[in-house]
Design a protein around this motif. Structure first.
Motif, PDB file in Angstrom:
ATOM      1  N   SER A   1       0.838  -1.194   0.000  1.00  0.00           N
ATOM      2  CA  SER A   1       0.000   0.000   0.000  1.00  0.00           C
ATOM      3  C   SER A   1       0.870   1.240   0.000  1.00  0.00           C
ATOM      4  O   SER A   1       1.976   1.236   0.553  1.00  0.00           O
ATOM      5  CB  SER A   1      -0.923   0.013   1.225  1.00  0.00           C
ATOM      6  OG  SER A   1      -1.661   1.210   1.271  1.00  0.00           O
TER       7      SER A   1
ATOM      8  N   SER B   1      -0.442   3.907   1.310  1.00  0.00           N
ATOM      9  CA  SER B   1      -1.053   4.651   2.399  1.00  0.00           C
ATOM     10  C   SER B   1      -0.246   4.462   3.680  1.00  0.00           C
ATOM     11  O   SER B   1       0.043   3.334   4.086  1.00  0.00           O
ATOM     12  CB  SER B   1      -2.494   4.160   2.625  1.00  0.00           C
ATOM     13  OG  SER B   1      -2.964   4.520   3.899  1.00  0.00           O
TER      14      SER B   1
ATOM     15  N   ASP C   1      -2.149   2.302   6.217  1.00  0.00           N
ATOM     16  CA  ASP C   1      -2.144   0.864   5.962  1.00  0.00           C
ATOM     17  C   ASP C   1      -0.784   0.237   6.253  1.00  0.00           C
ATOM     18  O   ASP C   1      -0.693  -0.853   6.824  1.00  0.00           O
ATOM     19  CB  ASP C   1      -2.532   0.578   4.507  1.00  0.00           C
ATOM     20  CG  ASP C   1      -4.009   0.863   4.239  1.00  0.00           C
ATOM     21  OD1 ASP C   1      -4.770   0.970   5.216  1.00  0.00           O
ATOM     22  OD2 ASP C   1      -4.374   0.983   3.058  1.00  0.00           O
TER      23      ASP C   1
END
Length: 294
Positions: free
Chosen positions: A27, A29, A32
């Motif tokens: 990911s 992010s 995450d």
């Protein structure tokens, strides 16, 4: 994210491995990646509380990985084999060289419980007051502390990669309630990561810890099996001092026969016997100046 200190009286399965959903996490992010690294550290935390895992040996072998990474960051050519030679074949009065000094710093960092005094011993060229100040720069969740300590060191000493990475792992250990430094950060970072700051650095630290925790779990399972076999064959050793010698193999990544508490010839025979029994390995592939390890 905080964990209770490991309870070393517990007996757990030292081979749980890293669940696929953690290993396969991909990911961009930060949220995450932070979740995945936290899950990985939680798995490792359980292993560090298992009495069947040779904790000192695990730390010493991870120290070699961290030193190898730091040597690579510095642009030097030495790798694990040369680092072992530089330290374990060192004679009184010899100097280990720059790469050997890096390895010694990591080995000393993991030997004793985390404290400013112990870290000052590992980093003799850094004042204890400065070590304390840099450690105090870390605030918030564990991996955020890691990144903050790295930034604090590099802000004052841009070339101090070894102190920065040692103290980053020390901050992680303190945040997670671990008694000793467990080298994880350095081996998971890239040279490009050392130039990152802010959120990019935090992301790099999360990814580094995710990768290194998985490797530490694999290594802990391997070492646990090997140590169990060494302990099983130890009663078959008849040489005087064999028990003390075995204890050295249980805590050190590599051992030179000359370091064992036996006469030279007896030490070499004992090492050959342990290799014959499949309890230790010869690590160099040489006929002379050999090193042995579990």
């Amino acid at each position: 994210m905080t964990f209770a200190p490991p309870n070393h009286s517990r007996t757990l399965d030292p081979q749980p491995g890293m669940p696929a959903w953690i290993r396969g996490a991909r990911s961009d992010s930060l949220e995450d990646v932070a979740f995945s690294s936290g899950a990985a550290l939680s798995q490792l935390h359980l292993v560090l509380g298992c009495e069947d895992v040779p904790q000192a040996l695990l730390r010493d072998r991870l120290a070699l990985r961290a030193a190898e990474a730091c040597v690579a960051f510095s642009g030097r050519p030495e790798r694990a084999a040369e680092l072992r030679d530089a330290v374990h074949l060192l004679r009184p009065g010899d100097l280990p060289g720059p790469a050997g000094e890096m390895y010694l710093a990591w080995r000393r960092a993991v030997e004793r419980p985390v404290s400013v005094k112990a870290l000052a011993r590992a980093l003799p060229h850094v004042e204890a007051s400065l070590i304390a100040s840099w450690l105090d720069a870390g605030r918030g969740p564990p991996v955020t502390r890691v990144a903050m300590v790295l930034e604090a060191v590099w802000a004052e000493a841009p070339r101090a990669d070894v102190p920065a990475l040692v103290l980053a792992d020390a901050a992680l250990a303190q945040a997670l309630g671990w008694t000793h430094v467990v080298p994880l950060v350095a081996a998971g970072l890239t040279r490009a990561d050392l130039r990152k700051r802010g959120e990019e650095l935090r992301m790099a630290c999360h990814r580094a810890l995710l990768a290194s925790a998985a490797e530490a779990l694999r290594l802990s399972a391997d070492l646990s099996r090997r140590v169990a076999h060494l302990k099983a064959v130890a009663p078959r050793l008849r040489a005087r001092g064999a028990g003390e010698a075995v204890e050295m193999f249980l805590i050190r990544d590599a051992v030179a026969p000359a370091a064992l508490p036996l006469p030279d010839r007896a030490a070499r025979r004992l090492c050959d016997r342990l290799v014959e029994l499949g309890a230790v390995r010869e690590l160099t592939g040489r006929d002379t100046f050999r090193l042995y390890g579990v």
